[in-house]
Design a protein around this motif. Structure first.
Motif, mmCIF file in Angstrom:
data_model
loop_
_atom_site.group_PDB
_atom_site.id
_atom_site.type_symbol
_atom_site.label_atom_id
_atom_site.label_comp_id
_atom_site.label_asym_id
_atom_site.label_seq_id
_atom_site.Cartn_x
_atom_site.Cartn_y
_atom_site.Cartn_z
ATOM 1 N N PHE A 52 66.773 12.084 78.429
ATOM 2 C CA PHE A 52 66.921 12.967 77.274
ATOM 3 C C PHE A 52 68.171 13.837 77.411
ATOM 4 N N TYR A 53 68.429 14.348 78.631
ATOM 5 C CA TYR A 53 69.576 15.236 78.867
ATOM 6 C C TYR A 53 70.742 14.491 79.522
ATOM 7 N N ALA A 54 70.837 13.168 79.309
ATOM 8 C CA ALA A 54 71.884 12.350 79.941
ATOM 9 C C ALA A 54 73.286 12.885 79.680
ATOM 10 N N VAL A 55 73.490 13.515 78.500
ATOM 11 C CA VAL A 55 74.802 14.067 78.149
ATOM 12 C C VAL A 55 75.249 15.137 79.155
ATOM 13 N N HIS A 56 74.282 15.738 79.860
ATOM 14 C CA HIS A 56 74.590 16.810 80.827
ATOM 15 C C HIS A 56 74.568 16.330 82.277
ATOM 16 N N GLN A 57 74.524 14.997 82.514
ATOM 17 C CA GLN A 57 74.251 14.540 83.890
ATOM 18 C C GLN A 57 75.337 14.898 84.898
ATOM 19 N N PRO A 79 76.805 20.904 86.709
ATOM 20 C CA PRO A 79 76.221 21.403 87.965
ATOM 21 C C PRO A 79 74.757 21.811 87.839
ATOM 22 N N PHE A 80 74.310 22.135 86.619
ATOM 23 C CA PHE A 80 72.935 22.604 86.435
ATOM 24 C C PHE A 80 71.960 21.471 86.124
ATOM 25 N N PHE A 81 72.428 20.222 86.164
ATOM 26 C CA PHE A 81 71.577 19.100 85.720
ATOM 27 C C PHE A 81 70.288 18.978 86.540
ATOM 28 N N ASN A 84 67.075 25.704 62.458
ATOM 29 C CA ASN A 84 66.326 25.798 63.715
ATOM 30 C C ASN A 84 67.150 26.506 64.777
ATOM 31 N N ARG A 85 68.439 26.170 64.904
ATOM 32 C CA ARG A 85 69.266 26.794 65.937
ATOM 33 C C ARG A 85 69.424 28.289 65.665
ATOM 34 N N GLU A 86 69.380 28.673 64.396
ATOM 35 C CA GLU A 86 69.469 30.103 64.088
ATOM 36 C C GLU A 86 68.221 30.848 64.574
ATOM 37 N N ALA A 92 70.959 32.124 70.779
ATOM 38 C CA ALA A 92 71.943 31.547 71.702
ATOM 39 C C ALA A 92 71.270 30.950 72.934
ATOM 40 N N THR A 93 71.945 29.935 73.531
ATOM 41 C CA THR A 93 71.447 29.259 74.739
ATOM 42 C C THR A 93 71.112 30.263 75.835
ATOM 43 N N ASP A 94 72.023 31.219 76.058
ATOM 44 C CA ASP A 94 71.819 32.263 77.072
ATOM 45 C C ASP A 94 71.024 33.410 76.438
ATOM 46 N N SER A 134 65.219 32.831 81.439
ATOM 47 C CA SER A 134 66.545 32.729 82.066
ATOM 48 C C SER A 134 67.361 31.734 81.249
ATOM 49 N N LEU A 135 68.613 31.536 81.646
ATOM 50 C CA LEU A 135 69.491 30.575 80.970
ATOM 51 C C LEU A 135 68.884 29.172 81.007
ATOM 52 N N THR A 136 68.304 28.788 82.123
ATOM 53 C CA THR A 136 67.663 27.468 82.199
ATOM 54 C C THR A 136 66.314 27.483 81.493
ATOM 55 N N GLU A 137 65.492 28.476 81.796
ATOM 56 C CA GLU A 137 64.126 28.542 81.237
ATOM 57 C C GLU A 137 64.180 29.297 79.914
ATOM 58 N N ASN A 138 64.862 28.656 78.933
ATOM 59 C CA ASN A 138 65.167 29.372 77.691
ATOM 60 C C ASN A 138 64.255 28.990 76.516
ATOM 61 N N ALA A 139 63.036 28.555 76.841
ATOM 62 C CA ALA A 139 61.906 28.471 75.895
ATOM 63 C C ALA A 139 61.905 27.298 74.904
ATOM 64 N N VAL A 140 63.068 26.967 74.352
ATOM 65 C CA VAL A 140 63.100 25.936 73.312
ATOM 66 C C VAL A 140 64.367 25.091 73.396
ATOM 67 N N HIS A 141 64.257 23.870 72.909
ATOM 68 C CA HIS A 141 65.392 22.981 72.657
ATOM 69 C C HIS A 141 65.430 22.687 71.167
ATOM 70 N N GLY A 142 66.636 22.566 70.615
ATOM 71 C CA GLY A 142 66.798 22.076 69.253
ATOM 72 C C GLY A 142 68.007 21.167 69.186
ATOM 73 N N SER A 143 67.905 20.082 68.447
ATOM 74 C CA SER A 143 69.033 19.148 68.291
ATOM 75 C C SER A 143 70.272 19.910 67.820
HETATM 76 P P1 ATP Z 1 69.183 22.708 74.144
HETATM 77 O O1 ATP Z 1 70.044 21.459 74.249
HETATM 78 O O2 ATP Z 1 68.113 22.787 75.212
HETATM 79 O O3 ATP Z 1 68.691 22.971 72.761
HETATM 80 P P2 ATP Z 1 71.583 24.222 73.933
HETATM 81 O O4 ATP Z 1 72.053 23.128 73.023
HETATM 82 O O5 ATP Z 1 71.617 25.624 73.419
HETATM 83 O O6 ATP Z 1 70.107 23.958 74.431
HETATM 84 P P3 ATP Z 1 73.043 22.909 76.049
HETATM 85 O O7 ATP Z 1 74.461 23.270 76.340
HETATM 86 O O8 ATP Z 1 72.751 21.637 75.322
HETATM 87 O O9 ATP Z 1 72.371 24.158 75.305
HETATM 88 O O10 ATP Z 1 72.266 22.912 77.446
HETATM 89 C C1 ATP Z 1 71.007 22.285 77.551
HETATM 90 C C2 ATP Z 1 70.079 23.147 78.376
HETATM 91 O O11 ATP Z 1 70.551 23.194 79.723
HETATM 92 C C3 ATP Z 1 70.018 24.613 77.940
HETATM 93 O O12 ATP Z 1 69.104 24.841 76.903
HETATM 94 C C4 ATP Z 1 69.568 25.287 79.218
HETATM 95 O O13 ATP Z 1 68.152 25.089 79.425
HETATM 96 C C5 ATP Z 1 70.311 24.486 80.277
HETATM 97 N N1 ATP Z 1 71.609 25.080 80.611
HETATM 98 C C6 ATP Z 1 72.719 25.071 79.847
HETATM 99 N N2 ATP Z 1 73.748 25.678 80.444
HETATM 100 C C7 ATP Z 1 73.300 26.076 81.649
HETATM 101 C C8 ATP Z 1 73.873 26.771 82.765
HETATM 102 N N3 ATP Z 1 75.157 27.155 82.764
HETATM 103 N N4 ATP Z 1 73.083 27.022 83.835
HETATM 104 C C9 ATP Z 1 71.803 26.617 83.863
HETATM 105 N N5 ATP Z 1 71.177 25.952 82.846
HETATM 106 C C10 ATP Z 1 71.913 25.698 81.758
#
Ligand code: ATP
Ligand code: MG
Length: 137
Positions: free
Chosen positions: A48-53, A56-58, A84-86, A90-92, A108-117
């Motif tokens: 699902f998150y292959a785009v981020h592989q 460093p946070f993958f 939905n993104r509104e 913000a991600t952070d 936290s930045l990682t444990e940010n509750a929701v994902h949206g396309s």
């Molecule tokens: P999502 O894709 O989950 O809706 P997003 O589009 O706002 O979130 P992305 O850049 O796609 O953000 O990052 C995907 C997810 O990876 C983030 O929601 C967050 O959980 C995590 N993430 C993003 N950047 C960082 C970072 N710098 N450090 C740690 N985790 C991160």
């Protein structure tokens, strides 16, 4: 109308915030047209998150997304992706506007509750990933 893929992430499910977050979507005019609960495998989360592989946070992201059950939904409405993104904010969470889901439910930045396309094209791919049998009209 447009559709988007939403995930209520493990930290929000663990704190019993599923209903509160679904209410935020409905209050924003987004209709829940499909939903399921599942505990992602490492293979599913990595795909699902292959785009981020290469990021460093993958590893941390996959650890978190597989740490407990999630709820995935398809949300429908006018400009559903942007709407939905509104409401997500913000991600952070430190930068998320007051009253947004991430401001209120992220840990936290990682444990940010929701994902949206992030675009209608990625929404179509992500909806197919979780609902390969299709979504009712
Ligand atoms: P999502 O894709 O989950 O809706 P997003 O589009 O706002 O979130 P992305 O850049 O796609 O953000 O990052 C995907 C997810 O990876 C983030 O929601 C967050 O959980 C995590 N993430 C993003 N950047 C960082 C970072 N710098 N450090 C740690 N985790 C991160
Ligand atoms: Mg993203």
């Amino acid at each position: 109308v447009e559709r988007t893929l939403s995930i209520i992430k493990p930290n929000a499910v663990a704190k019993n915030a599923v209903g509160a977050i679904l209410a935020r979507f409905e209050e924003a005019g987004l209709r829940i047209v499909a939903a399921r609960m599942l505990h992602l495998t490492r293979e599913q989360a990595s795909a699902f998150y292959a785009v981020h592989q290469e990021r460093p946070f993958f590893g941390e992201l996959v650890d978190f997304m597989t740490s407990g059950p999630v709820m995935v939904q398809v949300l429908e409405g006018e400009n559903a992706v942007a709407a939905n993104r509104e409401v997500m904010g913000a991600t952070d969470p430190a930068k998320a506007a007051p009253g947004t889901i991430r401001a209120d439910f992220a840990d936290s930045l990682t444990e940010n509750a929701v994902h949206g396309s992030d675009a209608p094209e990625t929404a179509a791919v992500e909806i197919g990933f979780f609902f390969p049998e299709g979504v009712c009209e």
